[in-house]
Design a protein around this motif. Structure first.
Motif, mmCIF file in Angstrom:
data_model
loop_
_atom_site.group_PDB
_atom_site.id
_atom_site.type_symbol
_atom_site.label_atom_id
_atom_site.label_comp_id
_atom_site.label_asym_id
_atom_site.label_seq_id
_atom_site.Cartn_x
_atom_site.Cartn_y
_atom_site.Cartn_z
ATOM 1 N N TYR A 176 19.040 -46.494 6.178
ATOM 2 C CA TYR A 176 18.184 -45.610 6.974
ATOM 3 C C TYR A 176 17.824 -46.311 8.269
ATOM 4 C CZ TYR A 176 17.393 -42.588 2.896
ATOM 5 O OH TYR A 176 17.550 -41.725 1.851
ATOM 6 N N ASP A 208 14.503 -28.975 9.189
ATOM 7 C CA ASP A 208 13.861 -28.989 7.882
ATOM 8 C C ASP A 208 14.114 -27.684 7.128
ATOM 9 O OD1 ASP A 208 11.983 -30.401 6.016
ATOM 10 O OD2 ASP A 208 10.851 -28.551 6.322
ATOM 11 N N VAL A 230 16.160 -26.764 3.267
ATOM 12 C CA VAL A 230 15.485 -26.369 2.031
ATOM 13 C C VAL A 230 15.721 -24.901 1.659
ATOM 14 C CG1 VAL A 230 13.712 -28.130 2.243
ATOM 15 C CG2 VAL A 230 13.313 -25.895 3.256
ATOM 16 N N TYR A 239 16.214 -39.290 10.539
ATOM 17 C CA TYR A 239 15.578 -39.026 9.241
ATOM 18 C C TYR A 239 15.521 -40.317 8.446
ATOM 19 C CZ TYR A 239 15.182 -37.075 4.481
ATOM 20 O OH TYR A 239 14.803 -36.781 3.196
ATOM 21 N N HIS A 259 13.802 -41.684 4.681
ATOM 22 C CA HIS A 259 12.997 -41.600 3.462
ATOM 23 C C HIS A 259 12.069 -40.378 3.452
ATOM 24 C CE1 HIS A 259 14.318 -45.579 2.112
ATOM 25 N NE2 HIS A 259 14.180 -45.962 3.362
ATOM 26 N N GLY A 260 12.639 -39.217 3.755
ATOM 27 C CA GLY A 260 11.869 -37.978 3.664
ATOM 28 C C GLY A 260 11.049 -37.625 4.882
ATOM 29 N N THR A 261 11.193 -38.379 5.972
ATOM 30 C CA THR A 261 10.397 -38.137 7.179
ATOM 31 C C THR A 261 11.298 -38.075 8.405
ATOM 32 O OG1 THR A 261 8.533 -39.332 6.183
ATOM 33 C CG2 THR A 261 8.438 -38.949 8.561
ATOM 34 N N TYR A 262 10.966 -37.166 9.329
ATOM 35 C CA TYR A 262 11.694 -37.048 10.589
ATOM 36 C C TYR A 262 10.966 -37.851 11.662
ATOM 37 C CZ TYR A 262 13.361 -33.004 7.971
ATOM 38 O OH TYR A 262 13.855 -32.188 6.978
#
Length: 203
Positions: free
Chosen positions: A13, A81, A85, A165, A167-170
C-alpha cells in the motif's frame, strides 16, 4: 525496533483506486472500482486488473475482452467508493454518479469524461489465481485531458489531484518529495531543478 509477525497477505500500500469501465453497448455498460492494477510491461505497453469472478463486470470483460482504466482524482472519490460497493446488476452507475459517457478510440467500452486519463485496454490473457483472476491486457490508446498540459505539452497529472487507497481509506497524494533520479543528481542539476520549481515573485 520490534515488529509484529503477521500471516502472509497483501500489504503493498498505497494503491491506485481506479474506475474500470466495460461493456460494448449502453445496455451493458458498467463501472467497477479496482485497486489491484498496475504496469506489467513497457514495450508493448501492458497492464492488468484483478477481479473476483463473482463481480458483475467480470463476465462482461471476459466476453468482450476489453476494458478502460479511468484514473481517479479527488472530485471522483465518491464515485470511486460507490462503484466499489454497488453492483451494476441493479443500477446504472453512470446515471447514479452523474458521470459522462464518452466514446473510446480503439475499444467499445466507454470512457468516463470526468477522468483525467483514460487507458483503453484489450485483454490478452486471463490467469485464474484464486480469489481473483488477472486480466492481462495491452494498452491500445491513452486519452489525456489537455487542461493538464503545460506550454511544452508536458502532462501534469498532479494538477488533477489524484487519489490513492490504503487499508480502507482514500487519500490525496500530498506534497512532492522528489523527482526521478534526484538521489544521484549532481548538485548543479539539483539547484537548476529547485529554481524551476520556485514560483516567480511579483514585482
Amino acid at each position: 525496533m520490534s515488529k509484529i509477525n503477521w500471516k502472509p497477505g497483501n500489504m503493498i500500500y498505497p494503491l491506485p483506486a481506479v474506475l474500470v469501465t466495460c461493456g460494448n453497448c449502453k445496455d451493458n455498460y458498467n463501472i467497477i472500482t479496482i485497486a489491484w492494477t498496475g504496469t506489467i510491461c513497457t514495450n508493448p505497453p501492458m497492464t492488468y486488473i484483478s477481479v473476483r469472478p463473482s463481480r458483475h463486470s467480470y463476465k462482461i470483460i471476459e466476453e468482450t475482452k476489453e476494458f478502460v482504466i479511468n484514473l481517479s482524482n479527488e472530485k471522483l472519490v465518491r464515485a470511486v467508493d460507490y462503484c466499489g460497493v454497488k453492483s451494476g446488476r441493479d443500477i446504472d452507475k453512470f446515471k447514479e454518479m452523474n458521470l459522462t459517457i464518452e466514446k473510446a478510440r480503439e475499444v467499445e467500452a466507454p470512457l468516463i469524461a470526468e477522468s483525467p486519463v483514460n487507458i483503453e485496454c484489450k485483454v490478452k490473457e486471463i490467469i485464474k489465481l484464486g480469489s481473483h483472476d488477472m486480466f492481462m491486457a495491452e494498452v491500445v490508446a491513452v486519452n489525456a485531458d489537455e487542461k493538464y498540459l503545460d506550454n511544452n505539452n508536458k502532462f501534469h497529472l498532479d494538477k488533477s489531484n489524484p487519489i490513492c487507497y490504503s487499508h480502507g481509506t482514500y487519500f490525496g497524494l500530498g506534497k512532492k518529495l522528489g523527482t526521478f533520479g534526484y538521489s544521484v543528481a549532481k548538485k548543479s542539476t539539483k539547484n537548476k531543478k529547485s529554481k524551476k520549481m520556485r514560483k516567480p515573485t511579483k514585482k
